[in-house]
Design a protein around this motif. Sequence first.
Motif, mmCIF file in Angstrom:
data_model
loop_
_atom_site.group_PDB
_atom_site.id
_atom_site.type_symbol
_atom_site.label_atom_id
_atom_site.label_comp_id
_atom_site.label_asym_id
_atom_site.label_seq_id
_atom_site.Cartn_x
_atom_site.Cartn_y
_atom_site.Cartn_z
ATOM 1 N N LYS A 14 0.814 -1.222 0.000
ATOM 2 C CA LYS A 14 0.000 0.000 0.000
ATOM 3 C C LYS A 14 0.844 1.267 0.000
ATOM 4 O O LYS A 14 0.546 2.232 0.704
ATOM 5 C CB LYS A 14 -0.989 -0.001 1.156
ATOM 6 C CG LYS A 14 -1.968 -1.146 1.082
ATOM 7 C CD LYS A 14 -3.109 -0.949 2.042
ATOM 8 C CE LYS A 14 -3.997 -2.161 1.967
ATOM 9 N NZ LYS A 14 -5.253 -1.915 1.388
ATOM 10 N N THR A 15 1.906 1.284 -0.802
ATOM 11 C CA THR A 15 2.727 2.479 -0.940
ATOM 12 C C THR A 15 2.718 2.938 -2.392
ATOM 13 O O THR A 15 2.386 2.190 -3.300
ATOM 14 C CB THR A 15 4.179 2.222 -0.500
ATOM 15 O OG1 THR A 15 4.733 1.198 -1.322
ATOM 16 C CG2 THR A 15 4.248 1.816 0.955
ATOM 17 N N LEU A 16 3.119 4.181 -2.574
ATOM 18 C CA LEU A 16 3.177 4.773 -3.897
ATOM 19 C C LEU A 16 4.465 5.588 -3.979
ATOM 20 O O LEU A 16 4.748 6.400 -3.107
ATOM 21 C CB LEU A 16 1.961 5.681 -4.114
ATOM 22 C CG LEU A 16 1.867 6.418 -5.424
ATOM 23 C CD1 LEU A 16 1.702 5.435 -6.581
ATOM 24 C CD2 LEU A 16 0.709 7.379 -5.392
ATOM 25 N N THR A 17 5.250 5.377 -5.015
ATOM 26 C CA THR A 17 6.499 6.116 -5.195
ATOM 27 C C THR A 17 6.407 6.920 -6.482
ATOM 28 O O THR A 17 6.086 6.384 -7.541
ATOM 29 C CB THR A 17 7.698 5.150 -5.284
ATOM 30 O OG1 THR A 17 7.724 4.347 -4.105
ATOM 31 C CG2 THR A 17 8.993 5.909 -5.415
ATOM 32 N N LEU A 18 6.685 8.218 -6.384
ATOM 33 C CA LEU A 18 6.675 9.101 -7.540
ATOM 34 C C LEU A 18 8.107 9.560 -7.800
ATOM 35 O O LEU A 18 8.783 10.046 -6.899
ATOM 36 C CB LEU A 18 5.770 10.309 -7.286
ATOM 37 C CG LEU A 18 4.316 9.999 -6.933
ATOM 38 C CD1 LEU A 18 3.576 11.277 -6.604
ATOM 39 C CD2 LEU A 18 3.644 9.256 -8.064
ATOM 40 N N GLU A 19 8.549 9.413 -9.033
ATOM 41 C CA GLU A 19 9.921 9.784 -9.387
ATOM 42 C C GLU A 19 9.913 10.734 -10.577
ATOM 43 O O GLU A 19 8.949 10.774 -11.360
ATOM 44 C CB GLU A 19 10.732 8.534 -9.724
ATOM 45 C CG GLU A 19 10.885 7.578 -8.555
ATOM 46 C CD GLU A 19 11.611 6.294 -8.937
ATOM 47 O OE1 GLU A 19 11.724 6.007 -10.140
ATOM 48 O OE2 GLU A 19 12.053 5.597 -8.030
ATOM 49 N N ASN A 20 11.005 11.487 -10.733
ATOM 50 C CA ASN A 20 11.219 12.395 -11.864
ATOM 51 C C ASN A 20 10.078 13.398 -12.034
ATOM 52 O O ASN A 20 9.563 13.593 -13.128
ATOM 53 C CB ASN A 20 11.423 11.601 -13.163
ATOM 54 C CG ASN A 20 12.616 10.678 -13.072
ATOM 55 O OD1 ASN A 20 13.641 11.034 -12.510
ATOM 56 N ND2 ASN A 20 12.475 9.492 -13.607
ATOM 57 N N LEU A 21 9.703 14.015 -10.948
ATOM 58 C CA LEU A 21 8.642 15.021 -10.999
ATOM 59 C C LEU A 21 9.205 16.353 -11.492
ATOM 60 O O LEU A 21 10.368 16.681 -11.223
ATOM 61 C CB LEU A 21 8.017 15.196 -9.615
ATOM 62 C CG LEU A 21 7.325 13.951 -9.055
ATOM 63 C CD1 LEU A 21 6.891 14.192 -7.626
ATOM 64 C CD2 LEU A 21 6.144 13.567 -9.914
#
Length: 71
Positions: A14-21
């Motif tokens: 139940k995690t979310l990782t956002l990269e290169n924003l």
Amino acid sequence: MLAHRIEATITDNKTLTLENLPFDSGEEVEIIILSRQGKGSEQKKYALRGTTVEYLEPMKPVAQEDWEVIQ
């Protein structure tokens, strides 16, 4: 205000990782997470769809004692 849209999937833990924003380090952002409407969500929304409906005494008056005009 710069808006950025990205599609992602929640992992098993139940995690979310956002990269290169496209934002600078230290910049304050507002995060809004919207669920994509899928088949599972629709089944929850219409839980009684496809079930049998049975009317017991459909012509019987309902809440007759609540009507002042009748009394």
